[in-house]
Design an enzyme around this catalytic site. Structure first.
Site, PDB file in Angstrom:
ATOM      1  N   SER A  24      -7.132  -6.430   9.099  1.00 37.62           N
ATOM      2  CA  SER A  24      -6.347  -5.211   9.094  1.00 37.62           C
ATOM      3  C   SER A  24      -5.620  -5.159  10.431  1.00 37.62           C
ATOM      4  O   SER A  24      -6.251  -5.217  11.488  1.00 37.62           O
ATOM      5  CB  SER A  24      -7.306  -4.027   8.937  1.00 37.62           C
ATOM      6  N   ASP A  27      -6.746   6.925  12.733  1.00 38.97           N
ATOM      7  CA  ASP A  27      -5.318   7.178  12.565  1.00 38.97           C
ATOM      8  C   ASP A  27      -5.023   8.412  11.737  1.00 38.97           C
ATOM      9  O   ASP A  27      -4.106   9.170  12.029  1.00 38.97           O
ATOM     10  CB  ASP A  27      -4.640   5.946  11.964  1.00 38.97           C
ATOM     11  N   ASP A  62       0.817  -1.212   0.000  1.00 44.18           N
ATOM     12  CA  ASP A  62       0.000   0.000   0.000  1.00 44.18           C
ATOM     13  C   ASP A  62       0.849   1.260   0.000  1.00 44.18           C
ATOM     14  O   ASP A  62       0.616   2.175  -0.795  1.00 44.18           O
ATOM     15  CB  ASP A  62      -0.936   0.024   1.219  1.00 44.18           C
ATOM     16  N   ARG A 102       0.938   6.945  17.326  1.00 42.79           N
ATOM     17  CA  ARG A 102       0.764   7.905  16.237  1.00 42.79           C
ATOM     18  C   ARG A 102       1.447   9.246  16.486  1.00 42.79           C
ATOM     19  O   ARG A 102       2.048   9.808  15.565  1.00 42.79           O
ATOM     20  CB  ARG A 102      -0.726   8.105  15.956  1.00 42.79           C
TER      21      ARG A 102
END
Lengths: 405, 405, 405, 405
Positions: free
Chosen positions: B181, B127, B18, B98
């Site tokens: 995921s 996110d 990705d 994050r």
């Protein structure tokens, strides 16, 4: 301190040695009539023997009440609607029973024309506070006699001597007497004192009474399904049950699977830290399951508001303020949030673990698979909306950062 | 929406398909230079291959950073000082990584003269918000490119077609590709999507990667001892360790004992409910142990204040506001509370259970055995004080009750 | 962004130039039928002219509603029960009117079979958020058209050009046009823009429309007496009045005495700080008086809980979440607290000052003169109780201090 | 209750009749040495006469301290950083002075080797709690003698008789003695008792001592400019001043303009409601001005967090918990928020009104005219962002609404 004038006193009476001594002491010292009140809150001991004993001491007005349904329906369930836990660990098993006892003591005082109540809680603990705050809130001019704060029977020997003098039979229980101070009701059993007074020492396995250890629990998991209505459990595995039956059943299943032991140091309202061990098998299951049913039926902000207010609500109950206006005000709000908390939770119970393996709400689920999906959502959610959402949420921080630079 | 002008963009690059497509797409669509940034946060995959790949795509500025120590020291540990848990269940494993990535993206942008950053998070999740709020707070005029919100490669097929056209090798991983995921770092690994999108369905055992099931865990318990200083763990079983080593070690021990799985429905900041499964073995141990060390070293009211503010602090982190002034303000307060949080916690780990079996603080224990004892306390506590305490606390309720009657 | 398909739209229509242009623009751009809705919220301007205008533009479904009573009864009064004030200064006059407009827009959409609503609020302010959050909460699939975010009529000239082309008469108001952006309803009138955009500049006296300046107010004070029932004012000076009449009367009396001006910088939900000036004569009186009636009728802890939750409740209203479940949940609690808020407040109004000079509650006063008195209280309060109260409240701090020393 | 053994006691001594009687009574009853401590906190009365009196009663260790600067710098200013106000009305003038007196009492006890402290506060009020909680927190084993809770001099006559017997001259003050119980320091003067015990009765004008009435204030407004650094005022009208000078000056200006009177019913910590009247001219100005300087220099969410925690912080101070760890923890956070609170506030003072007419912060203003403007902002803010912001904020409510329908 001169003694108050007391005509008739309602005594929270267990039938055990201590409250029997209190019974006699009240008659001796206050020269007053004693009414006994013994409650079955699911502590797992017979309450009828208390009638015989009270009668044997000449008591004329004897109240023995089965309060199990009222206890769970009007106290335990409302408390669990808030996912209540004190200091992250304690499920408030003792705390939540006290206001019901206060309520009955006062009701009986009103019925019998008593002007006082009495209880066997010591001057060091939370229970005296809970009993008395409740009593004062419900009958503001009631007199309260807390013998442990007044008398000089502070050693075991002096207590036994008093008992002997008063003709109270000191029964020697078969087997070893527990060295712990214990309290039990349908929600939990607690242990304090003895070796627990050193917080570095692990409790011995034979202390625990309601649950097997995780090690001794079955090696196969148990699956159960709970049905919720208005935030309360109304059925287990499809079988409708009364509140007290629900809790009794969950205690049985939970205890058999090693669930619900807690070993903590907590902060008492009277100011010191104290070690307590607790077994709350059914309550431990209920907390986990209630959070799970709320997770699909409750709005995010309502959930967060409840989470933020919970510690305060827990402290109110722990500290004895069940009958206060602020607890009632919070309860109104908590109850209002539960209208949509309907559905089913499937749980796997295994050696101390309570694992949520399914949640479902035909009528009230806010979980929208079309929007949540990682697959194509057919336009249910427009990803481009996120940009504006982020930019406006960031705006104040961007303005500040520009200023700093 | 017309494209922004971008000269150079720093891309959070994993080396996977990705983000490789994103890399090429950024060059194609924005006609800009791409800088790649790959972080080792303890996700358990090699990061060096990302260098080779980036190089193979012609990238000149490639950043590969081992951030494990910074991650645990400056993000995970500070968060655990607050006993942080989102919605009663989620230990914020993804959320807390994050802000560190945002910080590095911006640092690298500043170092390389880049005017933009880019990431591979979708427009449906939290996110994107976390990356971008952090980036804007740290560099207010940075441009942000979120390809998943912009491009039309919304199906797997179109993505693969683009990859092929762009010369990106689509590696077929050996064995079955995970249908989930996932996100991993030293604190946790998460799973979303596929069968989890039905909240009634139990995850399959082979989904979990970091922990054995409670059933498969050893039948003998493991005992460990944690040493705390200033609210952080500094040693396990007497052996001093760096923050990242502590967490790695606890993950190993916890995972081996079936600890740390969570299966929840959570409320996303962008507005929908989503199902997530998490393995957080070390974090689960740390939460329990930290509460225990606080239970003997922290003042009651400080504890309660922390408990009441925790849900809000957790939401701030969950929602991406790590770099906000309000999170920093709360952190200042939380950190100040931890000065006395020193001592040792002994734990028993057994088949998914984390059981506190001892707490001790030579220097800071507020547990006073003399006062707490059920035995004679030699006057350390005057039980008679309780009467006045109760009476004045009851006064407002008594006045109100008299008024009502 | 491609335009949505719209068949019929309900427009919040003032009859002024801007919303008349929007009316035409909606027909032009969306090729849809327009329903107009004009509300009398007590803004002090005639609403009937809007009917004529709408008719002149060919509108067939025209709604003109007098919502003054509903506005005060169901929105203003409930808000004042919480002593609501945003950021310490703003009485939320604009914010509290928006949810009622949303409600009527949606009701009319449902009645007329419209699939969309539209309003004249800009993309920079809070009002768009309030209108739209309310609309989505009440009719989740309604389409919303916010022309100011869509069109290119961003300058005054382009707007006037459009108006001319569309045959909209641009009336030149007599006298100088106000340079301020204003909003009015029965609770307040607000001013923004022009010289107010510099927070160092004092507004000019002639900006204010609803109140005289304190300097110009009478040199004799005005005394009034308010009667409360359930937290709401039901009579002024002994004369029973409807909610809207109460507020209108207090606006008149307050404005005449120079009461209720505020000049603040506030934090908008969309992220920036903005300067606003407000006149809220009646509301300013109500806030002060409501606190006063609560001071004798509300329990201490209930008061404090309300005080702690008020800022959040205020933010919910400011941000547009009136129709959210969390606002409703808080309202349930606030309303429950008001049952005992009955009695009379006597006020002195003088040149901008609202001075409480008497409070009384025959049925619900918790003020107990016997206990409060500095004179002999005949044993109503035992001063010796205070010692135990203090000692147990101090215990945790004493234990900690001993530890430190 | 048997008397404690006391060797030496530090008495908070005003020099007045009551504390002179206490001085003698302590010697008589406790047979101990007395150290007197008299503080100048800006109460506006000479403290030196207390030295003479103490000497005349044979006291050897006499402490007379000017604490005005410490009082304002370390207590008043930190409290105002939080915009602190108790129950919406009370500026905590008495409450905030008590912890400083406790601190000095304990410091003097430590210096002089005293084992006890004593004060003249009654058993019904908050002050005893504040004095004693502070003392216990700072010196956990100090003995505390609160004569009003112990002795039998409960009537004025018995007190006067004791004074005569002890050779204490009862000075007849010139003119009428105030019938009120009063307390004063640099922050305020308070009045309780007498006709104020009826909350329906308006105070007589001649009660107030520090301020003229709004009616009697000048008919021309006074403008002043305050300069803030780190949340504290450091200059008035450009003239740098020490903290105590700032407050004294604002008292003078405020009092002359009829500012700062409050007349309230408050909830005491010991459980009853009490009527109090207060004059706080400088504090009233400071509260309004501090909010104004924060309005342009503080982040929105920091502001809201402070607002939500303020009532609790106010209660801590009101209840006497200044020296508690939770107050210190909150203070750490509050102080951290004030770093950017720098700038100037311009005020108009007129007949009881404090009106903000300008705010400015060269270094820290977060007010961005380019973004806030109603005029063309040149792209500083993209109105289209609002759509996504609203849509995602509405999402949870839309999902719920669809479910309901």
């Amino acid at each position: 301190m001169s003694k108050q004038e007391v005509n008739k006193v309602v005594l929270a009476y267990s039938g055990g040695l201590d409250t029997s001594v209190i019974l006699k002491w009240l008659e001796d010292v206050y020269n007053c009539e004693v009414v006994t009140f013994t409650a079955d809150l699911g502590q797992g001991e017979e309450v009828e023997p208390a009638r015989e004993k009270a009668r044997s001491y000449g008591i004329k007005e004897i109240y023995i009440d089965d309060l199990k349904e009222e206890f769970v329906r009007d106290f335990v369930f409302p408390m669990f609607r808030a996912n209540t836990i004190y200091e992250g660990e304690y499920l408030l098993g003792t705390s939540i029973a006290r206001p019901l006892i206060s309520k009955r003591l006062i009701e009986i005082a009103n019925e019998t024309g008593a002007d006082a109540i009495s209880h066997g809680a010591t001057g060091k603990g939370n229970d005296q506070v809970r009993f008395e705050l409740g009593a004062y809130a419900l009958k503001p001019d009631v007199k309260i006699i807390a013998p442990w704060r007044e008398w000089d029977l502070t050693s075991r020997d002096s207590l036994l001597a008093y008992a002997e003098k008063a003709g109270i039979a000191v029964e020697m229980k078969r087997g070893k007497k527990s060295p712990y101070s214990m309290d039990a009701n349908l929600l939990h059993i607690s242990y304090e004192g003895d070796i627990l007074e050193d917080p570095w020492v692990e409790p011995e396995e034979d202390m625990w009474r309601w649950s097997v250890s995780p090690e001794a629990a079955p090696s196969e998991p148990t699956y159960i399904e709970l049905e919720y209505k208005g935030g309360d459990i109304i059925a287990i595995d499809g079988q409708a049950m009364s509140p007290a039956t629900v809790l009794a059943e969950l205690n049985k299943i939970g205890g058999a699977n090693g669930i619900g032991r807690a070993d903590i140091v907590e902060n008492r309202y009277v100011g010191m830290k104290a070690r307590g061990c607790y077994e709350t098998p059914g309550g431990t299951i209920m907390l986990k399951a209630h959070r799970a049913i709320e997770s699909i039926t409750l709005d995010r902000e309502v959930t967060h508001l409840k989470d933020e207010l919970m510690p305060r609500y827990a402290s109110l109950i722990y500290n004895g303020y069940w009958w206060s206006p602020e607890r009632e005000m919070l309860q109104t709000m908590i109850n209002a949030s539960q209208i949509t908390v309907n559905g089913r939770i499937r749980l796997k119970l295994y050696k101390g673990n309570v694992i949520v393996v399914g949640r479902e709400s035909a009528s009230n689920s806010l979980f929208d698979e079309n929007i949540a999906t990682f697959e194509d959502d057919g336009g249910a959610y427009d990803q481009k909306d996120a940009e504006g959402f982020i930019k406006l949420n960031a705006l104040r921080m961007r303005i500040a950062a520009r200023k700093r630079s």
